[in-house]
Scaffold this active site. Sequence first.
Site, short mmCIF file in Angstrom:
data_model
loop_
_atom_site.label_atom_id
_atom_site.label_comp_id
_atom_site.label_asym_id
_atom_site.label_seq_id
_atom_site.Cartn_x
_atom_site.Cartn_y
_atom_site.Cartn_z
N HIS A 123 -28.11 36.73 112.81
CA HIS A 123 -28.88 36.95 114.05
C HIS A 123 -30.31 37.29 113.64
O HIS A 123 -30.52 38.10 112.74
CB HIS A 123 -28.27 38.09 114.88
CG HIS A 123 -29.18 38.53 115.98
ND1 HIS A 123 -29.70 37.64 116.90
CD2 HIS A 123 -29.72 39.74 116.29
CE1 HIS A 123 -30.50 38.29 117.73
NE2 HIS A 123 -30.53 39.56 117.38
N ASN A 161 -37.98 36.00 118.77
CA ASN A 161 -36.60 36.30 119.12
C ASN A 161 -36.22 35.57 120.41
O ASN A 161 -37.03 35.50 121.35
CB ASN A 161 -36.44 37.82 119.31
CG ASN A 161 -35.00 38.29 119.26
OD1 ASN A 161 -34.07 37.47 119.20
ND2 ASN A 161 -34.79 39.59 119.27
N THR A 171 -42.27 40.74 118.02
CA THR A 171 -40.97 40.06 117.86
C THR A 171 -40.54 39.37 119.16
O THR A 171 -39.41 38.91 119.27
CB THR A 171 -39.86 41.03 117.40
OG1 THR A 171 -39.55 41.93 118.47
CG2 THR A 171 -40.27 41.83 116.19
N GLU A 213 -29.12 37.95 128.39
CA GLU A 213 -29.40 39.34 128.80
C GLU A 213 -30.69 39.37 129.63
O GLU A 213 -31.26 40.44 129.84
CB GLU A 213 -29.50 40.27 127.58
CG GLU A 213 -30.54 39.90 126.56
CD GLU A 213 -30.57 40.87 125.38
OE1 GLU A 213 -30.94 42.03 125.60
OE2 GLU A 213 -30.23 40.45 124.26
N CYS A 265 -27.64 40.39 122.44
CA CYS A 265 -27.78 39.13 121.70
C CYS A 265 -26.44 38.59 121.23
O CYS A 265 -26.37 37.51 120.64
CB CYS A 265 -28.68 39.35 120.49
SG CYS A 265 -30.21 40.16 120.91
N1 CAA Z 1 -48.17 43.99 104.66
C1 CAA Z 1 -46.85 43.72 104.43
N2 CAA Z 1 -45.84 44.45 104.98
C2 CAA Z 1 -46.18 45.48 105.79
C3 CAA Z 1 -47.52 45.81 106.06
C4 CAA Z 1 -48.55 45.02 105.44
N3 CAA Z 1 -49.85 45.26 105.66
N4 CAA Z 1 -47.53 46.87 106.89
C5 CAA Z 1 -46.22 47.20 107.13
N5 CAA Z 1 -45.41 46.35 106.49
C6 CAA Z 1 -43.96 46.32 106.48
C7 CAA Z 1 -43.34 47.70 106.43
O1 CAA Z 1 -43.32 48.22 105.12
C8 CAA Z 1 -41.96 47.41 106.97
O2 CAA Z 1 -41.18 46.81 105.95
P1 CAA Z 1 -39.74 47.44 105.58
O3 CAA Z 1 -38.93 47.36 106.86
O4 CAA Z 1 -39.24 46.53 104.51
O5 CAA Z 1 -39.97 48.83 105.17
C9 CAA Z 1 -42.21 46.33 108.03
O6 CAA Z 1 -43.52 45.79 107.74
C10 CAA Z 1 -42.20 46.83 109.46
O7 CAA Z 1 -43.12 47.84 109.59
P2 CAA Z 1 -42.73 49.29 110.13
O8 CAA Z 1 -41.68 49.90 109.29
O9 CAA Z 1 -43.99 50.06 110.33
O10 CAA Z 1 -42.00 49.02 111.52
P3 CAA Z 1 -42.57 48.77 112.97
O11 CAA Z 1 -42.96 50.05 113.59
O12 CAA Z 1 -43.57 47.69 112.96
O13 CAA Z 1 -41.25 48.24 113.71
C11 CAA Z 1 -39.33 46.97 114.18
C12 CAA Z 1 -40.48 47.16 113.20
C13 CAA Z 1 -38.53 48.25 114.25
C14 CAA Z 1 -38.49 45.85 113.70
C15 CAA Z 1 -39.96 46.63 115.56
O14 CAA Z 1 -40.58 45.37 115.50
C16 CAA Z 1 -38.97 46.64 116.70
O15 CAA Z 1 -38.70 47.66 117.31
N6 CAA Z 1 -38.42 45.43 117.04
C17 CAA Z 1 -37.49 45.28 118.16
C18 CAA Z 1 -36.10 45.75 117.82
C19 CAA Z 1 -35.39 44.88 116.81
O16 CAA Z 1 -35.74 43.73 116.63
N7 CAA Z 1 -34.35 45.41 116.18
C20 CAA Z 1 -33.55 44.65 115.25
C21 CAA Z 1 -32.11 45.08 115.24
S1 CAA Z 1 -31.45 45.08 116.92
C22 CAA Z 1 -31.09 43.44 117.21
O17 CAA Z 1 -30.99 42.66 116.32
C23 CAA Z 1 -30.94 43.01 118.62
C24 CAA Z 1 -32.17 42.31 119.05
O18 CAA Z 1 -32.29 41.10 118.94
C25 CAA Z 1 -33.28 43.09 119.58
#
Ligand code: CAA
Length: 389
Positions: free
Chosen positions: A233, A276, A152, A79, A111
């Site tokens: 994945h 990733n 990521t 992609e 992906c």
């Molecule tokens: N210590 C330990 N854990 C902590 C922490 C700390 N100090 N602070 C936060 N966390 C945890 C949170 O509790 C959360 O855990 P849970 O999901 O178990 O609740 C985790 O860290 C992530 O924190 P947030 O919920 O605040 O999320 P974020 O705003 O950092 O976003 C994400 C996380 C959505 C994955 C972001 O990284 C993102 O948008 N990534 C890109 C999209 C993606 O990867 N999507 C996956 C599905 S799509 C796919 O698979 C296709 C692809 O390859 C992209």
Amino acid sequence: MNVGIDAIHFYSSNYFMDLRTLAGVRNVDPDKYTVGIGQEKMAIPPPDEDIITMAASAAHPLIERDGKDNIELLLFATESGIDQSKAGGIFVHGLLDLPARCRVVELKEACYSGTAALQLACSAVARNPKTRALVIAADVARYELASPGEPTQGCGAVAMLVTANPRILAIDPEVGLFTSDVMDFWRPNYRDQAVVDGKYSTRVYLQALQDCWKQYCEESGRGFSDIHRFCYHLPFTRIAEKAHERLARASGVTVTPEQIAQQVGISLDYNKIMGNSYAASLYVGLCCLLDNEMEDLSAKRIGLFSYGSGCVAEYFSGVVQSGYRDRLLTDSHHVLLENRTELTYRQYEDIYNLAFPTDGGGHTFSRYRTGGYRLAGVKDHKRLYEAVL
Ligand code: CAA
């Protein structure tokens, strides 16, 4: 007759940034990255590395060892395409000097496309078992600076030779499939970073898994206990643990953290320090499992879940072949990952902000550490690749 993976090898950048460095700059608790999303480092491609050079470097050891005869199909899954018209695989075909009698096309569905390529290659080889197919999945994962997706990021390419009577993994014919028109992650043609609704994408991933798994179980008559190891994945590794809990629950099974570590954990270690690699990511996880699982996996069934945003998902499986260890290129993977150069935050941002020339003039790119191939420059809107083997 079995059809499947006869050889597999991956390549990633020789450069990485530690996510603790990123956490310091972004003023985030490092545990959020290392525990919350389960990532330690992200691989960063230097300016003279792209999906073509990574793909050729991933495939080169397979071609060197197993030859190029009868490779009549090259499917390039990505992609991160570099051209709207020409298939990236044709550059790789040229760099590897593959036979002219070969179909080469590029496949795209976020992906997921690596899995589409693998399954299509299996069908083509089943139709003519004297031929072989080269499947390559290569991507650069790129999000906006300081966005939730930033930690990521990563990059990598996986190459697989698909043959009859494969010596690593015979792919089962039963699958579970799921397609739905959703906007969870996408990249319009005018952007070079993805747009993502991160939390929504995670929910869709988990829902698609449940649907695919249910269908796979119905079609195959198999269940949770028939699968010895599970690969998912891996946009970030923490999602695999959540996915596995979800899949177990959907099968009426409760898994302890120790069981999750045993059934899934070994497949995560490479992705944790690469980040990733989109279409390649699931297959980097498969390499990690095959390379590092101490137990002999011969005759054991591995379940694989592939997810591509947008979205298409598939659950499928394969049976590990006896003698598979003799076919693995474990040392090459370990040497690559153990000898990378760490970047400072400033170096990362400088590379990130480097704009690719679009003026049609002649540009030569500085030489960084790459695999056996590099992007030497661009002239008249043509990318100029060179072998540095
Ligand atoms: N210590 C330990 N854990 C902590 C922490 C700390 N100090 N602070 C936060 N966390 C945890 C949170 O509790 C959360 O855990 P849970 O999901 O178990 O609740 C985790 O860290 C992530 O924190 P947030 O919920 O605040 O999320 P974020 O705003 O950092 O976003 C994400 C996380 C959505 C994955 C972001 O990284 C993102 O948008 N990534 C890109 C999209 C993606 O990867 N999507 C996956 C599905 S799509 C796919 O698979 C296709 C692809 O390859 C992209």
